[in-house]
Design a protein around this motif. Structure first.
Motif, PDB file in Angstrom:
ATOM      1  N   PHE A 105      -1.356   8.278  -4.324  1.00 32.99           N
ATOM      2  CA  PHE A 105      -1.661   9.575  -4.929  1.00 32.99           C
ATOM      3  C   PHE A 105      -0.385  10.277  -5.392  1.00 32.99           C
ATOM      4  N   ASN A 106       0.638  10.269  -4.571  1.00 33.07           N
ATOM      5  CA  ASN A 106       1.890  10.939  -4.937  1.00 33.07           C
ATOM      6  C   ASN A 106       2.579  10.269  -6.119  1.00 33.07           C
ATOM      7  N   ILE A 107       2.394   8.986  -6.288  1.00 33.67           N
ATOM      8  CA  ILE A 107       3.016   8.280  -7.414  1.00 33.67           C
ATOM      9  C   ILE A 107       2.321   8.620  -8.729  1.00 33.67           C
ATOM     10  N   PHE A 108       0.972   8.652  -8.708  1.00 38.00           N
ATOM     11  CA  PHE A 108       0.212   8.773  -9.955  1.00 38.00           C
ATOM     12  C   PHE A 108      -0.378  10.166 -10.187  1.00 38.00           C
ATOM     13  N   LYS A 109      -0.058  11.149  -9.344  1.00 39.18           N
ATOM     14  CA  LYS A 109      -0.723  12.446  -9.479  1.00 39.18           C
ATOM     15  C   LYS A 109      -0.367  13.182 -10.766  1.00 39.18           C
ATOM     16  N   TYR A 110       0.751  12.823 -11.406  1.00 35.40           N
ATOM     17  CA  TYR A 110       1.107  13.462 -12.680  1.00 35.40           C
ATOM     18  C   TYR A 110       0.898  12.528 -13.868  1.00 35.40           C
ATOM     19  N   GLN A 111       0.369  11.313 -13.607  1.00 34.83           N
ATOM     20  CA  GLN A 111       0.230  10.333 -14.670  1.00 34.83           C
ATOM     21  C   GLN A 111      -1.214   9.972 -14.981  1.00 34.83           C
ATOM     22  N   ASN A 112      -2.112  10.343 -14.094  1.00 34.52           N
ATOM     23  CA  ASN A 112      -3.510   9.964 -14.255  1.00 34.52           C
ATOM     24  C   ASN A 112      -4.390  11.203 -14.128  1.00 34.52           C
ATOM     25  N   ALA A 113      -5.406  11.295 -15.007  1.00 32.19           N
ATOM     26  CA  ALA A 113      -6.262  12.486 -15.028  1.00 32.19           C
ATOM     27  C   ALA A 113      -7.051  12.636 -13.733  1.00 32.19           C
TER      28      ALA A 113
END
Length: 600
Positions: A105-113
């Motif tokens: 979650f912390n890796i993709f929280k700004y990259q995935n809607a």
């Protein structure tokens, strides 16, 4: 003291310190998740200014990082201060799952809607809190608590939790009083279906979701869930908890407990999922709504039917003008109710018998082995439940048809419609609570029939209530045996134990005592209500049925409390509570001289 002894002493001290720090870290993890869950409830359930919304979201987004730090600290401590450099153990699976998901979650929280959505974070925190709660609560600390008391406490806890959740402002349209919230939560947890408010209009989507959770957990029992997760994520549970759950789900094979729990949960999920699909097929497009509305309707009614709850999320329930003549829907609901009401021991018994005969048939066809028959394919309990259920369904269907064919069934013009309605009318009084006819127009004779069916109820260890079909059948068999001059009950070439007969007598006596007191109290609180309507309401509550002669919303607060107690005792059982309260006799080595007492 030598160097070796000193080192061993230091190792012991380090071990004690490490274990203490690990325990405190685990508590911090649980408290952090509990704090996060509380913020989620506050965020979605209470109105607030935008600045408060933003502040809460910011705090919630820091919780995954904080939890990951706690996990890393705990694992580092285990590596440094342990002789065995082992982190991954089965009992730590839940920790690794939480850490891994939050890491992704912390890796993709700004990259995935999806990951950036606040509601996705809410779902993660709420899910992991429940996961942790179920795992932690499975470890029962107080050795003085009996299985019966634990069973009672688990339902009480769930009711109070549900009451608090239903009081959330965004769970309802308008205010909901404390007594109505308590009544609805009790009805949902005890899978009754009675309601003092109109569920479809009073509760929002959030409120209906809460009801659905309460119905599902209440139908299967909180102890079932907690111990399943204990075994799954901890690699096992204490011997005491093992014996407790064996007592609750009434199995004589404690060694295969996890297998039984898996079968119960798998059977529940499978039946509810297939039921939802069939309901969707038979209802999609039959009333105004979107595809998501139809799916929610399908899953809501599938879970409500299998758990014998009787709640509906549409106006007038299944008597809705768009649904009352949907006979395919009624038949699906009927079979969901039956499958939920025959009891999990019977389902497991049938599964084992089918598995055995399937294997024997395949060996005969493909390997030419001799077909072998089981000496005892079904237990006496399963045979008794299945035969009693069959007789009650047939007699109930025929009686309902002949009593109501020119009354409430008159609007059904086809023979298929009348028999579908009759079959549904025979199934639903046995603790389900749905209705496809106008309950206020039932014949007096049909009301008496319903009182009997509601009192009998479903099978033991099922999602249904009542005194149970086995209790009723044993009572009838005892009457027949005494009339024939026999001193014992014999069924299916087996002699029934005297303890089973005694328990059946106690259950019947306590049920009449509770119902008598309840009817008496309601007649005091609401003297203007006709006695037959009061009796119907009390029988419905005690049998956890949920049917009503259009009376529940108009009763006083005193009567609501009476019905709350009735629903709770009907689900938990007064005898179960007394069995846990009274101290057991250690031995009965002495015997007094026998004597007779006149009873006729």
């Amino acid at each position: 003291m030598g160097l070796k002894e000193k080192w061993v002493d230091y190792e012991d001290r380090f071990f004690k310190v490490k274990e203490s720090i690990v325990r405190k870290t685990n508590r911090l993890i649980f408290l952090t998740l509990a704090f996060g869950f509380s913020l989620v409830i506050y965020q979605i359930g209470f109105p607030k200014e935008q600045y408060a919304v933003d502040w809460v979201n910011n705090v919630l987004r820091q919780i995954p990082k904080l939890l990951m730090m706690f996990f890393l600290f705990k694992w580092s401590l285990k590596i440094i201060l342990s002789s065995k450099k082992l982190i991954f153990e089965r009992k730590h699976i839940s920790d690794f799952v939480i850490f891994f998901v939050f890491f992704i979650f912390n890796i993709f929280k700004y990259q995935n809607a999806i990951f950036s959505s606040s509601y996705f974070l809410y779902l993660l925190i709420a899910s992991f809190f429940f996961l942790r709660f179920l795992s932690v609560s499975s470890e029962v600390k107080n050795s003085l608590l009996s299985p019966s008391i634990l069973f009672t406490i688990s339902f009480s806890f769930l009711i109070f939790w549900g009451t608090a959740m239903l009081l959330i402002p965004k769970a309802t349209n308008g205010n909901l009083s404390l007594i109505d919230s308590l009544f609805t939560a009790t009805s949902a947890v005890c899978v009754t279906g009675l309601s003092t408010v109109d569920v479809p209009t009073k509760f929002t989507d959030l409120g209906k979701d809460i009801l659905l959770i309460l119905i599902q957990i209440g139908g299967l029992g909180l102890m079932t869930f907690t111990n399943f997760f204990a075994i799954l994520f901890r690699g096992g549970m204490s011997l005491r908890n093992h014996l407790i759950l064996s007592n609750i789900i009434e199995t004589d094979q404690p060694s295969s407990l996890f297998s039984i729990l898996k079968k119960i949960l798998f059977f529940t999920i499978l039946v509810e999922f297939l039921g939802a699909i069939l309901i969707f097929v038979f209802t999609a497009g039959t009333y105004p709504g979107t595809t998501s509305d139809y799916w929610f309707f399908s899953f809501f009614h599938s879970i409500s039917a299998f758990c014998n709850a009787g709640f509906s999320n549409v106006a007038d329930g299944l008597y809705n003008v768009n649904l009352r003549k949907n006979y395919n829907l009624q038949n699906v609901i009927s079979w969901l109710i039956i499958l939920g009401g025959i009891g999990f021991p019977v389902v497991i018994d049938i599964y084992n018998a089918m598995k055995y005969y399937t294997k024997s048939t395949l060996r005969l066809l493909f390997f030419g082995e001799r077909f072998t028959f089981q000496a005892k394919s079904l237990s006496v309990h399963s045979r008794l439940v299945l035969s009693s259920t069959f007789v009650l369904l047939v007699v109930g269907t025929l009686a309902f048809y002949f009593l109501e064919k020119n009354n409430t069934l008159a609007e059904h013009t086809t023979m298929y419609g009348k028999f579908s309605g009759s079959f549904f009318g025979s199934v639903t009084p046995r603790t389900a609570g749905f209705n496809t006819v106008n309950m206020g127009n039932l014949m007096q004779s049909t009301i008496l029939l319903y009182l009997l069916l509601m009192w009998i109820g479903a099978a033991p260890s099922s999602t249904g209530g009542g005194i149970k079909v086995t209790t009723f059948t044993l009572a009838v068999s005892n009457v027949v045996a005494l009339a024939k001059g026999k001193t014992r009950i014999e069924l299916f070439r087996r002699e029934i134990s005297q303890s089973s007969v005694q328990r059946a007598f106690v259950v019947i006596f306590t049920s009449f005592m509770i119902l008598g007191v309840a009817i008496f109290m309601m007649s005091i609180f609401d003297p203007q209500i006709p006695l037959h309507m009061v009796a119907f309401e009390c029988f419905s509550a005690y049998g956890t049925v949920g049917l009503s002669l259009n009376l529940t919303p108009s009763i006083s607060d005193g009567s609501k409390l009476v019905l709350i107690v009735c629903m709770f005792l009907g689900r938990v059982g007064l005898f179960t509570m007394l069995f846990g309260i009274f101290k057991k006799v250690d031995s009965e080595s002495y015997r007094y001289p026998k004597d007779s007492v006149q009873v006729m």
